[in-house]
Design an enzyme around this catalytic site. Sequence first.
Site, PDB file in Angstrom:
ATOM      1  N   HIS A 164      64.102   4.902 -12.851  1.00 13.62           N
ATOM      2  CA  HIS A 164      65.263   3.114 -13.178  1.00 13.62           C
ATOM      3  C   HIS A 164      64.761   2.713 -14.354  1.00 13.62           C
ATOM      4  CE1 HIS A 164      60.180   2.138 -12.571  1.00 13.62           C
ATOM      5  NE2 HIS A 164      61.138   0.712 -13.558  1.00 13.62           N
ATOM      6  N   ASP A 168      62.624   7.690  -7.362  1.00 14.90           N
ATOM      7  CA  ASP A 168      62.408   6.950  -8.723  1.00 14.90           C
ATOM      8  C   ASP A 168      61.835   8.125  -9.733  1.00 14.90           C
ATOM      9  OD1 ASP A 168      62.672   5.333 -10.878  1.00 14.90           O
ATOM     10  OD2 ASP A 168      60.924   4.224 -10.559  1.00 14.90           O
ATOM     11  N   ASP A 171      45.051  -1.559 -12.246  1.00 18.94           N
ATOM     12  CA  ASP A 171      46.182  -0.905 -11.747  1.00 18.94           C
ATOM     13  C   ASP A 171      47.499  -0.748 -12.976  1.00 18.94           C
ATOM     14  OD1 ASP A 171      49.317  -1.248 -10.290  1.00 18.94           O
ATOM     15  OD2 ASP A 171      48.483  -3.135  -9.788  1.00 18.94           O
ATOM     16  N   SER A 193      56.353   1.328 -16.247  1.00 18.89           N
ATOM     17  CA  SER A 193      56.501   2.594 -15.478  1.00 18.89           C
ATOM     18  C   SER A 193      57.035   3.761 -16.534  1.00 18.89           C
ATOM     19  CB  SER A 193      58.354   1.475 -16.128  1.00 18.89           C
ATOM     20  OG  SER A 193      58.063   0.777 -14.703  1.00 18.89           O
TER      21      SER A 193
END
EC number: 3.4.21.-
Length: 264
Positions: A68, A113, A203, A209
Amino acid sequence: MTNSLLICFTILGLAASSPTKPIGDIRIVGGEDIVITEAPYQVSVMFRGAHSCGGTLVAADIVVTAAHCVMSFAPEDYRIRVGSSFHQRDGMLYDVGDLAWHPDFNFASMDNDIAILWLPKPVMFGDTVEAIEMVETNSEIPDGDITIVTGWGHMEEGGGNPSVLQRVIVPKINEAACAEAYSPIYAITPRMLCAGTPEGGKDACQGDSGGPLVHKKKLAGIVSWGLGCARPEYPGVYTKVSALREWVDENITNLRLKHILRRF
């Protein structure tokens, strides 16, 4: 914001709400500052001059990232910054000569992904730049084992990006428990793994990403998506490298051969 689902398309620089999928541009929450020598495989994937995603150096000419992050754009839109603790300066910049993303990836499911970037000029290894091994095909991380996630993403949900590389340590979460947490709206597939703390607070988040999740000094996951950031009820979701290792190896070979043959 509809259902509080933040969709961050780092490659476009857009944020929008969606009732379908809380996809990536994930960040480090609850982490600590580190220097690049502690994660010399970490790279910044830059889109038209600005940091957009993380990536992982797995060979002198190959970066692994999330599909992505690079889907639908040309290789020349990207450059890679290596060897720097900062995403906006220092280190070395390398052009991306070609790329491939998994043909079965789509934004609706976030399954598969994964993407690879080929660098026409291989990087120079040193203290601040080094490749990392990938986990073996179909290998598994035991539930509760510690994993390490690094990146330059947001330090809190809806917050800004840090200038210095961040690291967070999170345990691997049982897939069934993760699937139950996201059910019935989102599916956890065999090509995903989950990590986080039961109490939340740690997290990956927007801006991370495509970056690495490392287990026992090997690349085991790719920062992919999650609902919010560091929420106790929703672990971070990562692309499972061991489930896609064969695709990665095959396409690394294909990209290299493609450009060797072009020389003749």
